[in-house]
Structure formats: structure tokens, C-alpha cells
Motif scaffolding. Structure first.
Motif, short mmCIF file in Angstrom:
data_model
loop_
_atom_site.label_atom_id
_atom_site.label_comp_id
_atom_site.label_asym_id
_atom_site.label_seq_id
_atom_site.Cartn_x
_atom_site.Cartn_y
_atom_site.Cartn_z
N ILE A 178 0.84 -1.33 -0.06
CA ILE A 178 -0.11 0.04 -0.06
C ILE A 178 0.87 1.34 0.20
O ILE A 178 0.55 2.27 -0.30
CB ILE A 178 -0.95 0.08 1.07
CG1 ILE A 178 -0.23 -0.23 2.51
CG2 ILE A 178 -2.09 -1.06 0.96
CD1 ILE A 178 -1.04 0.02 3.81
N ILE A 179 2.28 1.00 0.13
CA ILE A 179 3.01 2.28 0.32
C ILE A 179 4.32 1.86 -0.24
O ILE A 179 4.80 0.72 0.03
CB ILE A 179 3.19 2.71 1.90
CG1 ILE A 179 2.14 3.59 2.56
CG2 ILE A 179 4.58 3.36 1.93
CD1 ILE A 179 2.39 4.03 3.78
N GLY A 180 4.94 2.75 -0.96
CA GLY A 180 6.28 2.51 -1.53
C GLY A 180 7.03 3.89 -1.28
O GLY A 180 6.58 5.11 -1.51
N GLY A 181 8.34 3.76 -0.67
CA GLY A 181 8.84 5.11 -0.34
C GLY A 181 10.29 4.86 0.14
O GLY A 181 10.77 3.59 -0.12
N GLY A 182 11.18 5.91 0.53
CA GLY A 182 12.37 5.53 1.00
C GLY A 182 13.40 6.99 1.06
O GLY A 182 12.55 8.03 0.80
N GLU A 183 14.59 6.78 1.13
CA GLU A 183 15.40 7.99 1.33
C GLU A 183 16.07 7.91 -0.01
O GLU A 183 15.97 7.23 -1.12
CB GLU A 183 16.61 7.47 1.91
CG GLU A 183 17.17 8.74 3.09
CD GLU A 183 18.12 7.87 4.14
OE1 GLU A 183 17.97 7.13 4.77
OE2 GLU A 183 19.22 8.55 3.83
N ARG A 184 16.25 9.37 -0.62
CA ARG A 184 16.43 9.89 -1.77
C ARG A 184 18.31 9.81 -2.00
O ARG A 184 18.53 10.46 -0.90
CB ARG A 184 15.72 10.85 -2.49
CG ARG A 184 14.27 11.36 -1.95
CD ARG A 184 13.58 10.28 -2.44
NE ARG A 184 12.13 10.66 -2.05
CZ ARG A 184 11.08 9.75 -2.28
NH1 ARG A 184 11.27 8.50 -2.42
NH2 ARG A 184 9.91 10.00 -2.01
N THR A 185 18.48 9.42 -3.22
CA THR A 185 19.74 9.95 -3.70
C THR A 185 19.99 11.46 -3.53
O THR A 185 19.22 12.21 -4.29
CB THR A 185 20.10 9.37 -4.88
OG1 THR A 185 19.89 7.92 -5.00
CG2 THR A 185 21.62 9.81 -5.49
N TRP A 186 21.11 11.95 -2.70
CA TRP A 186 20.97 13.39 -2.78
C TRP A 186 22.23 14.13 -3.00
O TRP A 186 22.17 15.48 -3.11
CB TRP A 186 20.23 13.81 -1.28
CG TRP A 186 21.37 13.50 -0.13
CD1 TRP A 186 21.15 12.21 0.54
CD2 TRP A 186 22.22 14.10 0.53
NE1 TRP A 186 22.05 12.11 1.42
CE2 TRP A 186 22.88 13.32 1.51
CE3 TRP A 186 22.78 15.40 0.24
CZ2 TRP A 186 23.68 13.71 2.38
CZ3 TRP A 186 23.76 15.98 0.79
CH2 TRP A 186 24.32 15.04 1.95
N SER A 187 23.15 13.30 -3.35
CA SER A 187 24.33 13.88 -3.93
C SER A 187 24.42 14.22 -5.54
O SER A 187 23.77 13.23 -5.93
CB SER A 187 25.48 13.51 -3.48
OG SER A 187 26.08 12.40 -4.30
N GLU A 188 24.64 15.20 -6.00
CA GLU A 188 24.95 15.25 -7.31
C GLU A 188 25.71 14.18 -7.97
O GLU A 188 25.15 13.73 -9.14
CB GLU A 188 25.48 16.66 -7.97
CG GLU A 188 25.62 16.86 -9.26
CD GLU A 188 26.41 18.23 -9.90
OE1 GLU A 188 26.93 18.70 -8.80
OE2 GLU A 188 26.50 18.22 -10.91
N ALA A 189 26.73 13.84 -7.46
CA ALA A 189 27.58 12.78 -8.41
C ALA A 189 26.72 11.57 -8.28
O ALA A 189 26.79 11.01 -9.16
CB ALA A 189 29.06 12.59 -7.37
N GLU A 190 26.22 11.07 -6.97
CA GLU A 190 25.63 9.94 -7.09
C GLU A 190 24.01 9.66 -7.87
O GLU A 190 23.96 8.88 -8.39
CB GLU A 190 25.02 9.66 -5.45
CG GLU A 190 25.21 8.22 -5.18
CD GLU A 190 25.36 8.27 -3.53
OE1 GLU A 190 26.24 7.28 -3.11
OE2 GLU A 190 24.47 8.60 -2.86
N ILE A 191 23.63 11.07 -8.19
CA ILE A 191 22.40 10.82 -9.03
C ILE A 191 22.91 10.74 -10.39
O ILE A 191 21.95 10.12 -11.01
CB ILE A 191 21.38 12.15 -8.75
CG1 ILE A 191 20.00 11.75 -9.13
CG2 ILE A 191 21.95 13.27 -9.31
CD1 ILE A 191 19.27 10.78 -8.48
N LEU A 192 23.73 11.46 -10.87
CA LEU A 192 24.18 11.26 -12.22
C LEU A 192 24.61 9.77 -12.67
O LEU A 192 24.14 9.53 -13.60
CB LEU A 192 25.54 12.31 -12.45
CG LEU A 192 25.25 13.84 -12.41
CD1 LEU A 192 26.46 14.69 -12.42
CD2 LEU A 192 24.22 14.17 -13.57
#
Ligand code: 4AD
Ligand code: MG
Length: 442
Positions: free
Chosen positions: A366-380
Motif C-alpha cells: 500500500i506504500i512505497g517510499g524511502g530515502e533519496r539519492t541526494w548528492s549530485e555525483a551519485e544521482i548522475l
């Protein structure tokens, strides 16, 4: 034209032995040419109206007697308690038909059509959904649904979350390309949004705690008991928060929904044969947390064919949750099983810091979520890993370029929560006009 009297109030004894004017629809009718029993319905309940030829006169009697099922009528009379426990009746003094039903086209949803259906599931009832809405079970569902929506708003607003709106036309995927709805957009391609999340993350540095309740769209080709192509999505995003803190809000909002339903809709839950103690356990219990790896072990122990690295589909969740007494969180899914935005676990980057909340009784996610990738290098790196077109995500990377902070959030499927708490078989039962791959009408 204002309506002053409600059948619900008559039934609770508020108007005993006094005159009322009821406005509603004919629910059932039977009788003789001297006495006619009309069960009248409004949005608050049903009550029997006793119409005697002697009491109302020739003309009134004939017109009321000819009012077919679902004709709209106004009935005046004296409300009185009857021998039956909690029963009430109207001794009719006069009445009139407002919107008659033509005898050549009687109301198509008959008792036998209802008896054949399994919670409104036949094609016939889906074709007549606009009329099915006024039947008892659906009306009850719509009331529960309204209470669920209200509870979600109050949970977040009471905790200083700001309601924030994102566009529904978007340029890129959030939850993978395979369920994107493509829309022609002035010579270009756009998509209907799968989730508010990426645009919420853009506002996260402005608002820090935000939420929404809005439709999301997924081109789900297969028709299942828990997928719609257009569903209502309650989402939240919060700055300076870990996966665990986000989960506390997921647990908090679901428990608050269950509590609010018990407080405001216990009659409706009972009429759907829901066990109130069970709903109370969903409101009062803490929700256990289990790692994905443990769930895989449990499933394999039950002889289910499942490999480490797969996302868990409904068939597997169903088996897993059949033994759960309350909702459970599954955390730390393999990185390969989840979309690019999830933050890899710094302790072991095979996993991501995420969670799904699975409802018991076989209902599943019923739920999906979490912590986000938040550094520029990691998201790229993550966007590259997914081979996603960079253009659509430029804005998303910018959020990290300018003061990225740890943050997270979740999405809750409102229709799924309604389905589960109402004890319904199918998600279609919980939404007025369900949309799936085969149906956009009525
Ligand atoms: O797990 P999902 O795909 O997660 C997201 O969309 C995240 N971007 C949410 C976030 O973190 N803000 O979807 C979230 C929830 C699911 O757990 C499910 O309850 C519901 O949305 N959902 C659907 N409900 C009905 N029909 C569908 N086709 C659904 N797809 C997802
Ligand atoms: Mg999910």
C-alpha cells in the motif's frame, strides 16, 4: 428547495411523533390498492413509508403507487418508532413524485442483477456504474473513501506539512518507462505523471515538509485486483529525514486512517461485515519492519520460486502477507529492483534505503517510499545506470547542485488502502469510476 429532514435522523429517533417532509428516491415498494409500503432512500439511510388510500386521498395514493424504483419523491407524514428494534416508519399524510421513472425503461439494476454480482464486478454493473453508485454497498464505499481522504489531509496538516501541487503533464518517468502514458503535446511527446515525487523534491528546500493527494497514472496493461490506470496517490516528502523517519509517517498515517474510520464510520464498516477489533488492531499496533532478504527467506521456506534481486509482485506479497496480523514494512530492497532515485545503502550499496508497507490479509503493498539519492555525483551515476534521457532530469539534478540535503518520502495508494480497510475483493469496488486497460466508460 432546501432539504430539512434526513432519513438518518428519523431512524435515530430525532423526529419521533412529529411531522417530517422527506425528499428522496423510491428504494422498494409493494402493497395493495388500499395500502402501499414505499421504502424511501436518501444519502443517510432508508425508511418505510406507509401510504393509506384513506389517509392521503385518491390522487396522492395513485401517483405514489405508480412511482417506480428510483423515482424521486417528496413524502410528508408523521415519524414513529415501530415494534422492530430501532425501526421507524412514516405514516404518510401527502406526497408527490418529482422525477418519475418511465415504465418502458425501469431502473436497470434489479435485485437479481445485484445478486449475480460479486461486489459490483459484472460487466453489466460496470457498464451501469453511474447508476450503481446509488446502491447501498457503493454508497457505503464512497462514504468510507471520503473519510479516508479527510484523515490523510488531517494527518499531514496537523503535523505542519504544506499541501503542494505538481504538474500532471511531465517529460520523464519516475517509476520506469514501461507504464508511462504517452500524450501528444503540440508536436512533442509528453506523459501523464506516475508520481508527484520528483516535483516535490524540487520544492523540498522551500517547504521542507510537503504532501499531496492527486491522481497518478500508470499504463498497467494487465487487469489485476489492485491496479488501476488512474489511481489516487497520497504522497509526502520531508527534508532532513532518514528512511526510518519516513516510515514513522507511513505507519502514522495508516494508523490514523484506521482510527478515523472507527470513530466516524463504524456503522459502515459493520455493514460491510468488517470486524471492528481487527480495524482497531490496525489503528493501535506498531508495524514491524523486516528486511527484503528475510522476506525472500520466508518465501523460499514456503517453497515459492523467487530469486534474490526480483521485486516482489502481487502473487508473492499475497503469500507473504497471509500470515501477517498487521501491516509490515519491507526495507532494504536490492538496488537492481528499484528506480534510480533510491539512495544506495552506505553500508552495502547492493541495497537501497527504501521501504514498502504491505497490508495484511493478503492485500500487499500500500506504500512505497524511502530515502533519496541526494548528492549530485551519485544521482548522475544512477541516471546513467538506468540509461534515462538526461534532459528530462536536469531540473532534478539541479536540486542536488544547489544545497542538496538528506530527504525522503513515500507514496500511498489511497484506493488500495480503501480496498483493504473495507475488506473489498477488488480495487474497482473502492473508486466510483474505475479506469483500467479495457475501460474508460462510463
Ligand atoms: O511504489 P510506487 O510506484 O512509488 C512511487 O510512485 C513513489 N514515487 C512514491 C514516492 O515515494 N513519493 O507507488 C506508490 C503506491 C504503491 O505502494 C501503491 O499503493 C500505489 O501507489 N499504486 C497503485 N495503486 C493503484 N493502481 C496502480 N496501478 C498503482 N501503482 C501504484
Ligand atoms: Mg512500489
Amino acid at each position: 428547495m432546501t432539504k430539512e429532514y434526513w432519513i438518518g435522523d428519523v431512524n435515530s429517533g430525532s423526529h419521533d411523533n412529529s411531522e417530517v417532509e422527506l425528499k428522496g428516491w423510491v428504494y422498494r415498494a409493494r402493497g395493495s390498492n388500499k395500502i402501499w409500503f414505499m421504502v424511501l432512500r436518501d444519502s443517510t439511510g432508508t425508511v418505510q413509508c406507509v401510504i393509506k388510500r384513506d389517509a392521503v386521498g385518491e390522487e396522492n395514493f395513485e401517483s405514489l403507487r405508480n412511482a417506480l424504483i428510483e423515482s424521486s419523491v417528496i413524502i410528508r407524514g408523521i415519524a414513529s418508532p415501530t415494534d422492530r428494534e430501532h425501526g421507524h416508519e412514516i405514516q404518510v399524510t401527502s406526497g408527490e413524485v418529482v422525477g418519475p421513472v418511465n415504465p418502458d425503461r425501469p431502473f436497470p439494476i434489479t435485485e437479481s442483477a445485484m445478486a449475480e454480482s460479486d461486489g459490483g464486478e459484472t460487466e453489466f454493473l460496470l457498464d451501469h456504474r453511474h447508476l450503481y453508485l446509488r446502491t447501498g454497498r457503493m454508497t457505503t464505499m464512497l462514504k468510507l473513501r471520503s473519510t479516508v481522504f479527510g484523515a490523510i489531509h488531517s494527518y499531514f496538516r496537523d503535523r505542519d506539512f504544506i499541501e503542494y501541487q505538481a504538474p500532471n503533464f511531465v517529460a520523464g518517468a519516475v517509476e520506469g518507462g514501461s507504464t508511462l502514458f504517452e500524450v501528444p503535446y503540440f508536436g512533442r511527446k509528453a506523459y501523464l505523471t506516475q508520481s508527484w515525487q520528483l516535483y516535490a523534491e524540487a520544492a523540498m528546500p522551500a517547504l521542507e515538509r510537503l504532501y499531496t493527494m492527486a491522481p497518478s497514472f500508470r499504463a498497467e496493461k494487465s487487469r489485476t485486483r489492485r491496479h488501476l490506470t488512474e489511481f489516487w496517490h497520497a504522497e509526502m516528502e520531508i527534508a532532513w529525514a532518514s528512511n526510518s523517519e519516513v516510515m514513522e509517517h507511513g505507519e502514522g498515517v495508516v494508523r490514523h486512517i484506521a482510527r478515523t474510520l472507527l470513530d466516524e464510520r463504524s456503522d459502515e464498516l459493520t455493514s460491510l461485515e468488517r470486524d471492528l477489533d481487527l480495524i482497531a488492531s490496525y489503528a493501535d499496533s506498531e508495524y514491524p519492519r523486516m528486511r527484503y532478504d528475510e522476506a525472500i527467506e520466508i518465501l523460499q521456506g514456503k517453497g515459492v520460486e523467487v530469486e534474490w534481486g526480483q521485486d516482489l509482485d502481487y502473487s508473492k506479497e499475497k503469500i507473504l502477507t497471509a500470515d501477517f496480523e498487521v501491516p509490515h514494512f519491507l526495507t532494504h530492497y536490492p538496488r537492481v529492483a528499484k528506480p534510480f532515485y533510491h539512495r544506495p545503502d552506505p553500508d552495502d550499496s547492493k541495497y537501497v534505503l527504501c521501504h514498502d508497507l504491505l497490508a495484511p490479509e493478503g492485500y500487499g503493498e500500500i506504500i512505497g517510499g524511502g530515502e533519496r539519492t541526494w548528492s549530485e555525483a551519485e544521482i548522475l551515476e544512477r541516471i546513467k545506470e538506468e540509461n534515462a534521457p538526461m534532459e528530462a532530469y536536469e531540473f532534478y539534478v539541479d536540486v542536488r547542485r544547489y544545497g542538496g540535503v538528506p530527504h525522503g518520502g513515500f507514496g500511498l495508494g489511497v484506493d488500495r488502502v480503501c480496498t483493504w480497510l473495507a475488506g473489498a475483493e477488488h480495487i474497482r469496488e473502492a473508486i466510483p469510476f474505475p479506469r483500467d486497460s479495457r475501460r474508460v466508460t462510463p
